[in-house]
Design a protein around this motif. Structure first.
Motif, PDB file in Angstrom:
ATOM      1  N   LYS A  19      30.101  46.434  40.138  1.00 21.60           N
ATOM      2  CA  LYS A  19      29.463  45.735  39.024  1.00 21.60           C
ATOM      3  C   LYS A  19      29.958  44.310  38.856  1.00 21.60           C
ATOM      4  CE  LYS A  19      27.041  47.250  36.436  1.00 21.60           C
ATOM      5  NZ  LYS A  19      27.342  48.006  35.206  1.00 21.60           N
ATOM      6  N   VAL A  20      30.794  43.835  39.750  1.00 23.01           N
ATOM      7  CA  VAL A  20      31.321  42.473  39.638  1.00 23.01           C
ATOM      8  C   VAL A  20      31.034  41.726  40.945  1.00 23.01           C
ATOM      9  CG1 VAL A  20      33.109  43.152  38.004  1.00 23.01           C
ATOM     10  CG2 VAL A  20      33.612  43.175  40.435  1.00 23.01           C
ATOM     11  N   PRO A  21      30.983  40.391  40.886  1.00 26.94           N
ATOM     12  CA  PRO A  21      30.639  39.618  42.086  1.00 26.94           C
ATOM     13  C   PRO A  21      31.770  39.530  43.090  1.00 26.94           C
ATOM     14  CG  PRO A  21      31.114  38.157  40.253  1.00 26.94           C
ATOM     15  CD  PRO A  21      31.118  39.550  39.694  1.00 26.94           C
ATOM     16  N   ALA A  22      31.407  39.136  44.302  1.00 26.12           N
ATOM     17  CA  ALA A  22      32.417  38.868  45.320  1.00 26.12           C
ATOM     18  C   ALA A  22      33.219  37.635  44.904  1.00 26.12           C
ATOM     19  CB  ALA A  22      31.746  38.630  46.673  1.00 26.12           C
ATOM     20  N   VAL A  23      34.501  37.643  45.245  1.00 25.82           N
ATOM     21  CA  VAL A  23      35.376  36.533  44.873  1.00 25.82           C
ATOM     22  C   VAL A  23      35.270  35.446  45.933  1.00 25.82           C
ATOM     23  CG1 VAL A  23      37.732  35.850  44.316  1.00 25.82           C
ATOM     24  CG2 VAL A  23      36.916  38.120  43.678  1.00 25.82           C
ATOM     25  N   THR A  24      34.503  34.422  45.625  1.00 25.88           N
ATOM     26  CA  THR A  24      34.282  33.295  46.530  1.00 25.88           C
ATOM     27  C   THR A  24      34.618  32.002  45.785  1.00 25.88           C
ATOM     28  OG1 THR A  24      31.989  33.043  45.825  1.00 25.88           O
ATOM     29  CG2 THR A  24      32.407  34.555  47.658  1.00 25.88           C
ATOM     30  N   ALA A  25      34.511  30.881  46.492  1.00 25.96           N
ATOM     31  CA  ALA A  25      34.736  29.587  45.841  1.00 25.96           C
ATOM     32  C   ALA A  25      33.728  29.368  44.715  1.00 25.96           C
ATOM     33  CB  ALA A  25      34.630  28.465  46.880  1.00 25.96           C
ATOM     34  N   LEU A  26      32.490  29.837  44.923  1.00 25.17           N
ATOM     35  CA  LEU A  26      31.463  29.697  43.888  1.00 25.17           C
ATOM     36  C   LEU A  26      31.806  30.543  42.660  1.00 25.17           C
ATOM     37  CD1 LEU A  26      28.879  28.215  43.297  1.00 25.17           C
ATOM     38  CD2 LEU A  26      27.601  30.075  44.365  1.00 25.17           C
ATOM     39  N   PHE A  27      32.360  31.721  42.884  1.00 25.04           N
ATOM     40  CA  PHE A  27      32.806  32.560  41.771  1.00 25.04           C
ATOM     41  C   PHE A  27      33.806  31.801  40.906  1.00 25.04           C
ATOM     42  CE2 PHE A  27      36.266  35.166  40.131  1.00 25.04           C
ATOM     43  CZ  PHE A  27      35.605  36.105  39.351  1.00 25.04           C
ATOM     44  N   TRP A  28      34.820  31.204  41.543  1.00 24.09           N
ATOM     45  CA  TRP A  28      35.841  30.483  40.782  1.00 24.09           C
ATOM     46  C   TRP A  28      35.238  29.265  40.088  1.00 24.09           C
ATOM     47  CZ3 TRP A  28      39.750  33.181  39.582  1.00 24.09           C
ATOM     48  CH2 TRP A  28      40.338  34.085  40.487  1.00 24.09           C
ATOM     49  N   ALA A  67      26.548  45.268  26.476  1.00 24.67           N
ATOM     50  CA  ALA A  67      25.743  46.489  26.575  1.00 24.67           C
ATOM     51  C   ALA A  67      24.752  46.371  27.732  1.00 24.67           C
ATOM     52  CB  ALA A  67      25.007  46.736  25.257  1.00 24.67           C
ATOM     53  N   THR A  68      24.166  45.193  27.890  1.00 24.34           N
ATOM     54  CA  THR A  68      23.233  44.964  29.001  1.00 24.34           C
ATOM     55  C   THR A  68      23.950  45.059  30.334  1.00 24.34           C
ATOM     56  OG1 THR A  68      21.940  43.469  27.580  1.00 24.34           O
ATOM     57  CG2 THR A  68      21.533  43.365  29.948  1.00 24.34           C
ATOM     58  N   GLN A  69      25.144  44.488  30.409  1.00 27.23           N
ATOM     59  CA  GLN A  69      25.941  44.555  31.636  1.00 27.23           C
ATOM     60  C   GLN A  69      26.323  45.995  31.971  1.00 27.23           C
ATOM     61  OE1 GLN A  69      26.943  42.716  34.115  1.00 27.23           O
ATOM     62  NE2 GLN A  69      28.586  43.996  34.928  1.00 27.23           N
ATOM     63  N   LEU A  70      26.752  46.748  30.981  1.00 28.68           N
ATOM     64  CA  LEU A  70      27.156  48.133  31.215  1.00 28.68           C
ATOM     65  C   LEU A  70      25.972  49.008  31.628  1.00 28.68           C
ATOM     66  CD1 LEU A  70      29.609  48.594  28.208  1.00 28.68           C
ATOM     67  CD2 LEU A  70      30.235  48.598  30.624  1.00 28.68           C
ATOM     68  N   ALA A  71      24.782  48.674  31.124  1.00 29.03           N
ATOM     69  CA  ALA A  71      23.596  49.465  31.439  1.00 29.03           C
ATOM     70  C   ALA A  71      23.059  49.175  32.836  1.00 29.03           C
ATOM     71  CB  ALA A  71      22.501  49.206  30.402  1.00 29.03           C
ATOM     72  N   ALA A  72      23.374  48.015  33.370  1.00 30.28           N
ATOM     73  CA  ALA A  72      22.893  47.662  34.709  1.00 30.28           C
ATOM     74  C   ALA A  72      23.523  48.576  35.750  1.00 30.28           C
ATOM     75  CB  ALA A  72      23.216  46.205  35.017  1.00 30.28           C
ATOM     76  N   ARG A  73      22.776  48.895  36.788  1.00 32.73           N
ATOM     77  CA  ARG A  73      23.272  49.798  37.822  1.00 32.73           C
ATOM     78  C   ARG A  73      24.014  49.082  38.944  1.00 32.73           C
ATOM     79  NH1 ARG A  73      21.531  54.864  37.848  1.00 32.73           N
ATOM     80  NH2 ARG A  73      21.685  55.003  40.124  1.00 32.73           N
ATOM     81  N   ARG A  74      23.932  47.762  38.947  1.00 35.42           N
ATOM     82  CA  ARG A  74      24.589  46.982  39.989  1.00 35.42           C
ATOM     83  C   ARG A  74      24.896  45.592  39.437  1.00 35.42           C
ATOM     84  NH1 ARG A  74      20.829  43.418  42.058  1.00 35.42           N
ATOM     85  NH2 ARG A  74      18.665  43.870  41.507  1.00 35.42           N
ATOM     86  N   TYR A  75      25.550  44.777  40.243  1.00 34.34           N
ATOM     87  CA  TYR A  75      25.832  43.406  39.835  1.00 34.34           C
ATOM     88  C   TYR A  75      24.554  42.580  39.856  1.00 34.34           C
ATOM     89  CZ  TYR A  75      27.044  38.493  40.677  1.00 34.34           C
ATOM     90  OH  TYR A  75      27.090  37.126  40.638  1.00 34.34           O
TER      91      TYR A  75
END
Length: 258
Positions: A19-28, A67-75
Motif C-alpha cells: 500500500k506504499v510507493p517504492a522508495v525512489t528519488a521521486l518519492f523523497w 479512510a480512502t487510503q485504507l479502503a484502497a486495495r493497492r497503492y
C-alpha cells in the motif's frame, strides 16, 4: 557492533499489493515538498480561521483521506499522497497547538513526540516483527505505518521550530542543517552499518524539519530572516509542483509493463 536489521522472518499475511510507493528519488522529492506545504498551509489557515475550526476541518479531511487510503486495495498515487499532505497539515497543527495553545516549550514537545515515536516503533516491531514499509500489506500494518508517519510529522514540526526559533539559528540555517542530516543515512549507511529499514526511517523523520524549514524561510517576513513570500503563495506553489509530480506518478503507474 552490528546494527540489528529490524526485521524477523515472520510470515506476511496475504493481501493483494503493498500500500506504499517504492522508495525512489521521486518519492523523497514529493515527501519533502509535502512537508513544506503542510507547514505553510497550517500557518496560513491558523491566521485566516479560528484555530478550533482550522484543526477541526483539517481533522475531518485527514480522516476522509486516511479512510480512502485504507479502503484502497493497492497503492494509488493520488490517494496515498493526498493522505500524506493531510497528515502533514494536521501533524503540524498538533505540534503547534501544544506550543501556542498549551504553552508547551518546543524542547518539551520535541522530547514528547520523540518518546511517542520510539514507543510506536517498539510496539510495531513487537507485534509485526518488522518495520519495513515493503511489508505494509495488511490493515494492521498500515495502521501502524500511518500512526508512525503522523508522529514523525509532529516530531519534525517541533524539532524544526526548536532549531530555528528556540535555538535562534533561523529557518535557512536550520534547513541546511536538516538537509545534511537527511543525507547522512544514504551516504553513511555502510560506514555506520545501518540496515535498510533503519536508514529509511532515519531519513524519513528528518524530511519533516528539512522541508518545513525551507518553506518557512520562503514564507516568513524579512524581519524573521525569510523571503517574505507569504505562506499562502508558498503553499500554492508547492501544491502545484506536488500535483504535477503525482500526476506523473499516476500516469507512470498506468503504463503497461514491458
Amino acid at each position: 557492533m552490528t546494527t540489528p536489521r529490524l526485521q524477523r522472518h515472520a510470515p506476511v499475511p496475504a493481501r493483494t499489493l503493498t500500500k506504499v510507493p517504492a522508495v525512489t528519488a521521486l518519492f523523497w522529492g514529493v515527501k519533502i515538498l509535502t512537508t513544506g506545504m503542510g507547514e505553510t498551509t497550517s500557518d496560513y489557515l491558523a491566521h485566516r480561521l479560528d484555530p478550533v475550526i482550522a484543526v477541526g476541518v483539517a481533522g475531518v479531511l485527514l480522516a476522509v483521506s486516511l479512510a480512502t487510503q485504507l479502503a484502497a486495495r493497492r497503492y494509488v498515487p493520488w490517494i496515498y499522497w493526498t493522505a500524506v499532505v493531510m497528515v502533514s497539515v494536521f501533524g503540524t497543527m498538533a505540534a503547534d497547538v501544544l506550543h501556542v495553545g498549551a504553552g508547551v516549550p518546543y524542547a518539551v514537545s520535541t522530547a514528547f513526540f520523540a518518546v511517542a515515536l520510539a514507543a510506536l516503533f517498539v510496539l510495531w516491531f513487537a507485534v509485526e516483527g518488522t518495520l519495513s514499509i515493503h511489508s505494509v500489506r495488511t490493515v494492521r500494518r498500515e495502521l501502524f505505518y500511518w500512526a508512525t508517519v503522523m508522529t514523525t510529522f509532529a516530531l519534525g514540526t517541533a524539532a524544526g521550530d526548536l532549531t530555528a526559533v528556540t535555538l535562534h539559528l533561523g529557518y535557512l540555517v536550520a534547513g541546511v542543517a536538516f538537509a545534511v542530516l537527511f543525507a547522512i543515512p544514504a551516504l553513511g549507511r555502510r560506514p555506520l552499518r545501518l540496515s535498510e529499514v533503519a536508514a529509511f526511517w532515519a531519513a524519513y523523520i528528518v524530511t519533516r524539519p528539512f522541508g518545513a524549514s525551507f518553506a518557512d524561510w520562503a514564507g516568513v517576513s524579512h524581519a524573521r530572516g525569510g523571503l517574505a513570500l507569504g505562506p499562502g503563495p508558498v503553499s500554492l506553489a508547492l501544491f502545484a509542483v506536488i500535483v504535477t509530480l503525482v500526476g506523473y506518478l499516476t500516469a507512470a503507474a498506468r503504463r503497461p509493463a514491458h
